[in-house]
Design an enzyme around this catalytic site. Structure first.
Site, PDB file in Angstrom:
ATOM      1  N   HIS A 234       0.727  -1.143  -0.123  1.00  0.00           N
ATOM      2  CA  HIS A 234       0.052  -0.124   0.039  1.00  0.00           C
ATOM      3  C   HIS A 234       0.758   1.212  -0.172  1.00  0.00           C
ATOM      4  O   HIS A 234       0.662   2.312  -0.563  1.00  0.00           O
ATOM      5  CB  HIS A 234      -0.844  -0.051   1.102  1.00  0.00           C
ATOM      6  CG  HIS A 234      -0.381   0.123   2.378  1.00  0.00           C
ATOM      7  ND1 HIS A 234       0.091  -0.613   3.438  1.00  0.00           N
ATOM      8  CD2 HIS A 234      -0.059   1.435   3.321  1.00  0.00           C
ATOM      9  CE1 HIS A 234       0.575  -0.327   4.455  1.00  0.00           C
ATOM     10  NE2 HIS A 234       0.358   0.892   4.462  1.00  0.00           N
ATOM     11  N   ASP A 235       1.959   1.197   0.780  1.00  0.00           N
ATOM     12  CA  ASP A 235       2.869   2.606   0.685  1.00  0.00           C
ATOM     13  C   ASP A 235       4.049   2.433  -0.038  1.00  0.00           C
ATOM     14  O   ASP A 235       5.056   2.911   0.065  1.00  0.00           O
ATOM     15  CB  ASP A 235       3.249   2.711   2.031  1.00  0.00           C
ATOM     16  CG  ASP A 235       2.480   3.533   3.105  1.00  0.00           C
ATOM     17  OD1 ASP A 235       1.641   4.216   2.421  1.00  0.00           O
ATOM     18  OD2 ASP A 235       2.186   3.302   4.220  1.00  0.00           O
ATOM     19  N   LYS A 238       5.905   5.479  -1.289  1.00  0.00           N
ATOM     20  CA  LYS A 238       6.827   6.131  -0.292  1.00  0.00           C
ATOM     21  C   LYS A 238       8.443   6.091  -0.849  1.00  0.00           C
ATOM     22  O   LYS A 238       9.172   7.014  -0.397  1.00  0.00           O
ATOM     23  CB  LYS A 238       7.014   5.761   1.051  1.00  0.00           C
ATOM     24  CG  LYS A 238       5.513   6.387   1.664  1.00  0.00           C
ATOM     25  CD  LYS A 238       5.435   5.916   3.023  1.00  0.00           C
ATOM     26  CE  LYS A 238       4.468   6.517   3.868  1.00  0.00           C
ATOM     27  NZ  LYS A 238       4.158   6.019   5.296  1.00  0.00           N
TER      28      LYS A 238
HETATM   29  P1  C2E Z   1      -2.019  11.150   6.352  1.00  0.00           P
HETATM   30  O1  C2E Z   1      -2.388  11.921   7.128  1.00  0.00           O
HETATM   31  O2  C2E Z   1      -2.317  10.765   4.851  1.00  0.00           O
HETATM   32  O3  C2E Z   1      -0.401  10.730   6.189  1.00  0.00           O
HETATM   33  C1  C2E Z   1       0.160   9.690   5.183  1.00  0.00           C
HETATM   34  C2  C2E Z   1       1.640   9.547   5.574  1.00  0.00           C
HETATM   35  O4  C2E Z   1       2.116  10.848   5.660  1.00  0.00           O
HETATM   36  C3  C2E Z   1       1.717   9.227   6.920  1.00  0.00           C
HETATM   37  O5  C2E Z   1       1.792   7.956   6.991  1.00  0.00           O
HETATM   38  C4  C2E Z   1       3.334   9.767   7.323  1.00  0.00           C
HETATM   39  O6  C2E Z   1       4.090   8.885   6.685  1.00  0.00           O
HETATM   40  C5  C2E Z   1       3.136  11.011   6.643  1.00  0.00           C
HETATM   41  N1  C2E Z   1       2.684  12.096   7.498  1.00  0.00           N
HETATM   42  C6  C2E Z   1       1.647  12.692   7.863  1.00  0.00           C
HETATM   43  N2  C2E Z   1       1.721  13.696   8.636  1.00  0.00           N
HETATM   44  C7  C2E Z   1       3.018  13.804   8.928  1.00  0.00           C
HETATM   45  C8  C2E Z   1       3.668  14.592   9.843  1.00  0.00           C
HETATM   46  O7  C2E Z   1       3.018  15.510  10.531  1.00  0.00           O
HETATM   47  N3  C2E Z   1       5.071  14.492  10.002  1.00  0.00           N
HETATM   48  C9  C2E Z   1       5.988  13.719   9.086  1.00  0.00           C
HETATM   49  N4  C2E Z   1       7.145  13.370   9.340  1.00  0.00           N
HETATM   50  N5  C2E Z   1       4.972  12.655   8.258  1.00  0.00           N
HETATM   51  C10 C2E Z   1       3.790  12.864   8.383  1.00  0.00           C
HETATM   52  P2  C2E Z   1       1.408   7.277   8.280  1.00  0.00           P
HETATM   53  O8  C2E Z   1       2.145   7.786   9.412  1.00  0.00           O
HETATM   54  O9  C2E Z   1       1.529   5.442   8.377  1.00  0.00           O
HETATM   55  O10 C2E Z   1      -0.370   7.636   8.747  1.00  0.00           O
HETATM   56  C11 C2E Z   1      -1.136   6.931   7.821  1.00  0.00           C
HETATM   57  C12 C2E Z   1      -2.454   7.620   8.199  1.00  0.00           C
HETATM   58  O11 C2E Z   1      -2.654   7.496   9.577  1.00  0.00           O
HETATM   59  C13 C2E Z   1      -2.496   9.103   8.212  1.00  0.00           C
HETATM   60  O12 C2E Z   1      -2.530   9.330   6.765  1.00  0.00           O
HETATM   61  C14 C2E Z   1      -3.613   9.471   8.906  1.00  0.00           C
HETATM   62  O13 C2E Z   1      -4.827   9.102   8.239  1.00  0.00           O
HETATM   63  C15 C2E Z   1      -3.415   8.835   9.854  1.00  0.00           C
HETATM   64  N6  C2E Z   1      -2.577   9.409  11.137  1.00  0.00           N
HETATM   65  C16 C2E Z   1      -1.230   9.072  11.390  1.00  0.00           C
HETATM   66  N7  C2E Z   1      -1.247   9.803  12.538  1.00  0.00           N
HETATM   67  C17 C2E Z   1      -2.208  10.478  12.941  1.00  0.00           C
HETATM   68  C18 C2E Z   1      -2.555  11.453  13.923  1.00  0.00           C
HETATM   69  O14 C2E Z   1      -1.610  11.829  14.806  1.00  0.00           O
HETATM   70  N8  C2E Z   1      -3.522  11.876  13.979  1.00  0.00           N
HETATM   71  C19 C2E Z   1      -4.646  11.588  12.957  1.00  0.00           C
HETATM   72  N9  C2E Z   1      -5.863  12.015  13.328  1.00  0.00           N
HETATM   73  N10 C2E Z   1      -4.519  10.683  12.064  1.00  0.00           N
HETATM   74  C20 C2E Z   1      -3.152  10.103  11.973  1.00  0.00           C
HETATM   75  C1  SIN Z   2       2.523   4.351   6.564  1.00  0.00           C
HETATM   76  O1  SIN Z   2       1.814   3.637   7.402  1.00  0.00           O
HETATM   77  O2  SIN Z   2       1.975   4.824   5.783  1.00  0.00           O
HETATM   78  C2  SIN Z   2       3.844   4.696   6.900  1.00  0.00           C
HETATM   79  C3  SIN Z   2       4.736   3.778   7.639  1.00  0.00           C
HETATM   80  C4  SIN Z   2       5.771   3.081   6.597  1.00  0.00           C
HETATM   81  O3  SIN Z   2       5.585   3.151   5.585  1.00  0.00           O
HETATM   82  O4  SIN Z   2       6.842   2.341   7.139  1.00  0.00           O
HETATM   83 FE    FE Z   3      -0.111   5.695   2.738  1.00  0.00          FE
HETATM   84 FE    FE Z   4       0.856   3.000   5.604  1.00  0.00          FE
END
Ligand code: C2E
Ligand code: SIN
Ligand code: FE
Ligand code: FE
Ligand code: SIN
Length: 374
Positions: A234-235, A238
């Site tokens: 899925h990712d 990246k």
């Molecule tokens: P998303 O918000 O579309 O983020 C996709 C990916 O972008 C994240 O995958 C992460 O790799 C990166 N990303 C997003 N925000 C940040 C940031 O502030 N800093 C950095 N360095 N990277 C960022 P990830 O972590 O696997 O998260 C997948 C999804 O999980 C996110 O999609 C979001 O829908 C949810 N998520 C993750 N963390 C949070 C959070 O703290 N709060 C909320 N409400 N949702 C979260």
């Molecule tokens: C994600 O869950 O989207 C980020 C974590 C990863 O690709 O290792």
């Molecule tokens: Fe993703």
């Molecule tokens: Fe993911």
């Protein structure tokens, strides 16, 4: 009397023809080597009318022959040099033995171990497409008259050995190709994970959670298996995201987040040209796992059931994992907060039914995170 003998032989070919018609469709459609062996063993036994019949396959690494019996839990294994099967294996010659105990090639230990009495034996080598011996078809103890196997039995077993070798070879090749495909998917998945310096095995966890969500949604097992195989990608996109963005310790600004969002399209584009159905299914997941039920997600702003089911499922699995584990930009959330977030996003970010399934089976889904060392 010559005509009587001729008649018996005709009856026998009729009987064998019937057996072949009965077994061939089952054998041709069997994709698992061990179930194929069970079928071949039954067929061989019926054709030569023996008490036992085994198609032994060579396991080169362990230097053993192995087979599988219908109700046996484990495989049977014997050393590749032992006894009649071993002799047939190493010389590539067929054997026709009237009384095993009068033959020095006999290995009595197997009778002693199994409290069985071997008398007549028939063994023919199984040769692969380049003529190498890949196993042995062995029948033990002729039933009925004359009490031992005849050259005609040998001929019959040799004929099905040729067919068996081809079938087993192509089934093994298929299994090998499928396993290779699975490995490559994991290697690619790991590559995207490795770059983003994720600890642990996010990819595998998202795959398992997706599989269980699909199962509890009542989807067919084949679909559940498919999503488990494809979700690790899925990712994949990246891989195309610059390090400064992918591994930024703090929050992303708007520009950076716009770059990050392209991982969804990059992944879809990488996968969708594939001729493999499974990889095109993975393309669908890569391209839709950040869509939201209310239509405010990316990259296409699809809404509700316009979002492919695979993307809806993987979205829940992905966020469960992202919230429950630490990321480079955030700590892991406390369990109650994760649960509360799903309740809050039921029908906005996520399909309501999927959230219901997640909450109904919360223990199963969350327990993997509770005791993780982080
Ligand atoms: P998303 O918000 O579309 O983020 C996709 C990916 O972008 C994240 O995958 C992460 O790799 C990166 N990303 C997003 N925000 C940040 C940031 O502030 N800093 C950095 N360095 N990277 C960022 P990830 O972590 O696997 O998260 C997948 C999804 O999980 C996110 O999609 C979001 O829908 C949810 N998520 C993750 N963390 C949070 C959070 O703290 N709060 C909320 N409400 N949702 C979260
Ligand atoms: C994600 O869950 O989207 C980020 C974590 C990863 O690709 O290792
Ligand atoms: Fe993703
Ligand atoms: Fe993911
Ligand atoms: C083999 O290929 O020889 C062994 C594989 C198995 O035991 O299924």
């Amino acid at each position: 009397m010559a005509t009587e003998e001729h008649k018996n032989e005709m009856d026998d070919s009729q009987r064998i023809l019937h057996l072949l018609f009965e077994y061939m469709p089952k054998i041709a459609s069997e994709r698992k080597v061990d179930r194929l062996l069970v079928l071949m063993n039954d067929l061989g036994r019926s054709i030569v009318r023996s008490d036992r019949c085994s198609l032994w396959l060579l396991d080169k690494e362990k230097r053993e022959l192995w087979t599988k019996v219908a109700h046996g839990v484990d495989e049977l294994r014997i050393p590749m040099e032992a006894g009649f099967a071993g002799h047939c294996m190493t010389t590539g010659e067929s054997l026709l033995v009237e009384d095993a105990y009068n033959d020095e090639r006999f290995d009595r230990r197997s009778d002693e171990k199994t409290h069985y009495h071997t008398k007549s034996v028939l063994a023919v080598p199984l040769k692969n497409s380049v003529g190498k011996v890949m196993g042995v078809y062995q029948a033990i103890n002729k039933q009925g008259e004359p009490g031992y196997f005849t050259p005609k039995d040998l001929e019959n077993l040799s004929l099905i050995a040729v067919y068996s070798a081809k079938t087993v070879e192509s089934t093994m090749l298929n299994a090998e190709l499928e396993a290779t495909q699975r490995d490559i998917i994991h290697i690619l998945g790991d590559a995207s994970e490795y770059r983003s310096q994720e600890t642990g095995d996010h990819i595998q966890r998202v795959a398992e959670v997706s599989y269980n969500l699909a199962k509890f949604m009542g989807l067919p097992e084949s679909y559940c298996q498919k999503i488990r195989l494809a979700a690790p990608l899925h990712d994949l996109g990246k891989i195309g995201i610059p390090d400064a963005v992918l591994n930024k310790p703090g929050r992303l600004n708007t520009t950076e987040f716009a770059v990050m969002k392209t991982h969804s399209v990059i992944g879809r584009e990488m996968l969708r040209a594939s001729k493999r159905k499974l990889l095109r299914f993975a393309a669908e997941i890569a391209g839709t796992h950040h869509e939201r039920w209310d239509g405010t997600g990316y990259p296409d702003g699809l809404k509700g059931e316009d979002i492919p089911l695979s993307g809806r499922i993987c979205a829940v699995a992905d966020v469960l994992d992202a919230l429950s584990c630490p990321r480079c930009y955030k700590e892991a959330w406390p369990e109650e907060d994760v649960r509360a977030e799903f309740i809050k996003q039921r029908g906005t970010q996520f399909q309501p039914e999927l959230v219901d399934v997640l909450l109904d089976h919360w223990e199963l889904f969350y327990s993997g995170y509770r005791n993780r060392r982080i």
